[in-house]
Every structure is written in structure tokens, then in C-alpha cells.
Scaffold this motif. Structure first.
Motif, PDB file in Angstrom:
ATOM      1  N   UNK A  51     -33.020  56.788 -45.844  1.00 31.65           N
ATOM      2  CA  UNK A  51     -32.302  57.754 -45.123  1.00 31.65           C
ATOM      3  C   UNK A  51     -31.253  56.810 -44.583  1.00 31.65           C
ATOM      4  N   UNK A  52     -30.719  57.189 -43.883  1.00 29.91           N
ATOM      5  CA  UNK A  52     -29.442  56.897 -42.705  1.00 29.91           C
ATOM      6  C   UNK A  52     -29.930  56.012 -41.681  1.00 29.91           C
ATOM      7  N   UNK A  58     -21.054  45.215 -40.323  1.00 28.56           N
ATOM      8  CA  UNK A  58     -21.523  45.846 -39.023  1.00 28.56           C
ATOM      9  C   UNK A  58     -21.052  47.039 -38.391  1.00 28.56           C
ATOM     10  N   UNK A  59     -19.861  46.834 -38.974  1.00 30.18           N
ATOM     11  CA  UNK A  59     -18.313  47.472 -38.427  1.00 30.18           C
ATOM     12  C   UNK A  59     -19.061  49.671 -38.981  1.00 30.18           C
ATOM     13  N   UNK A  74     -21.293  58.199 -37.868  1.00 25.49           N
ATOM     14  CA  UNK A  74     -21.555  58.955 -39.443  1.00 25.49           C
ATOM     15  C   UNK A  74     -20.433  60.871 -39.326  1.00 25.49           C
ATOM     16  N   UNK A  75     -19.570  60.772 -40.400  1.00 24.73           N
ATOM     17  CA  UNK A  75     -18.941  61.670 -40.256  1.00 24.73           C
ATOM     18  C   UNK A  75     -18.759  62.210 -41.518  1.00 24.73           C
ATOM     19  N   UNK A 131     -18.261  64.834 -35.970  1.00 20.96           N
ATOM     20  CA  UNK A 131     -19.312  63.380 -36.370  1.00 20.96           C
ATOM     21  C   UNK A 131     -20.057  64.541 -37.168  1.00 20.96           C
ATOM     22  N   UNK A 132     -20.773  64.079 -37.759  1.00 26.12           N
ATOM     23  CA  UNK A 132     -22.312  64.590 -38.231  1.00 26.12           C
ATOM     24  C   UNK A 132     -23.494  65.187 -37.315  1.00 26.12           C
ATOM     25  N   UNK A 133     -23.867  64.049 -36.660  1.00 26.79           N
ATOM     26  CA  UNK A 133     -24.509  64.829 -35.806  1.00 26.79           C
ATOM     27  C   UNK A 133     -24.248  65.491 -34.931  1.00 26.79           C
TER      28      UNK A 133
END
Length: 179
Positions: free
Chosen positions: A18-19, A39-40, A46-47, A68-70
């Protein structure tokens, strides 16, 4: 979702994670092994990067993704994880998912939960057929968005979910009347 999602390769070592678990693993690896770039990566939104990148307008500064995905999905990955586990592991349809989420997400109104569940099932039904071809992958947990080996559910759905959405609407309406 794009056709085959992350699974359009010969081998997909992280596709079944899972993400949110992947982000946790990247944070852990960055801390444990001292690789700041991880970390970056974990902190990057997420895109799908389907739209051109735009500069911030400051004359050669940082470039930003225009999507962005969301934002595109209208739901967070945390919410998507809830939906996925309820759909796949608990085998919830729209009504049973709505009932479970009204308890889990008690901070939201019934109408907000209803809208979220309806949105998920609409997009689930128009994208389900894209999830039926799977590249070989390591499946490390009970819920994986990509593990469809034993998923015998239908893959073509009526996107309106007429009866199920009407039941959800009647539950919300009855609750509003009783207040």
C-alpha cells in the motif's frame, strides 16, 4: 487509475504494498541508513505527472506538479486504504461499507460519509476492469490493491448502483428526520 496501474512491468516488487506502508518504509530506511533522498521521495505528493510541471513564478525556482493523485481521485490514500480493505477483505458493498464507515468516521456527518462511499463505488465500478490483469508481484499482506489472483468478483459494474445508493440515501434521510 491508468490501465494496469503500477503493474505494467515484467516484475513489480512494490506494487502490492500500500502507498502508506511504502511511505513508512521509505521514512524508516531514510532514518536507518541515513539516505535523505528517501525522505524527499516519501514527502513528495503522489502524482501521475500527466500534466506539465509549472514553475512557481519566481524566476527559475522550484517546479511544482499541477496535479496530485489525491486531488484527482477526490480521496486520500488513507481513505482509499479503508475502502480497499473493506471492499476486498470484508467483502463490503456500498451499504455495508457505508454502515461501517459511519462508525469509523464518526467525526463526519452521515451525508459526508455517504458522498465518499458513493464516489468510491462510482470510480471503482468504472475502473474495476483495469485491475484484472496482474504482473507477477510479491504480496506481503492480506490487502493489496494489486493482488487479484483469488478475486473472483465480477469486473463490469453498473456505475449508478441504483438500489444500494438509494438505501444509503434512505438511511441518511431517516437519520436527519430523527434529529
Amino acid at each position: 487509475m491508468t490501465k494496469y496501474d503500477c503493474s505494467s512491468a515484467d516484475l513489480n516488487p512494490i506494487g502490492a504494498i500500500s502507498k502508506l506502508d511504502l511511505k513508512r518504509m521509505l521514512h524508516w530506511a531514510a532514518k536507518t541508513y541515513g539516505h535523505d533522498v528517501l525522505e524527499e521521495i516519501a514527502g513528495a505528493p503522489p502524482t501521475a505527472e500527466l500534466r506539465p510541471i509549472e514553475n512557481d513564478g519566481g524566476g527559475g525556482g522550484e517546479a511544482e506538479h499541477t496535479q496530485t493523485d489525491e486531488e484527482d481521485m477526490g480521496m486520500s490514500y488513507a481513505e482509499l486504504g479503508y475502502y480497499g480493505r473493506l471492499r476486498k477483505i470484508s467483502r463490503c458493498g456500498p451499504v455495508s461499507m457505508f454502515r461501517k464507515l459511519t462508525v469509523t468516521w464518526s467525526h463526519l456527518s452521515l451525508q459526508e460519509v455517504a458522498d465518499k462511499v458513493k464516489r468510491f463505488f462510482f470510480y471503482y465500478s468504472i475502473n474495476r476492469h483495469k485491475m484484472c490483469t496482474v504482473t507477477p508481484a510479491y504480496h506481503a499482506e492480506a490487502y493489496s490493491p494489486d493482488d487479484n489472483r483469488f478475486d473472483l468478483r465480477q469486473f463490469l459494474y453498473n456505475t449508478r448502483w441504483t438500489r444500494q445508493f438509494a438505501v444509503i440515501d434512505s438511511i441518511v434521510e431517516a437519520s436527519e428526520k430523527s434529529k
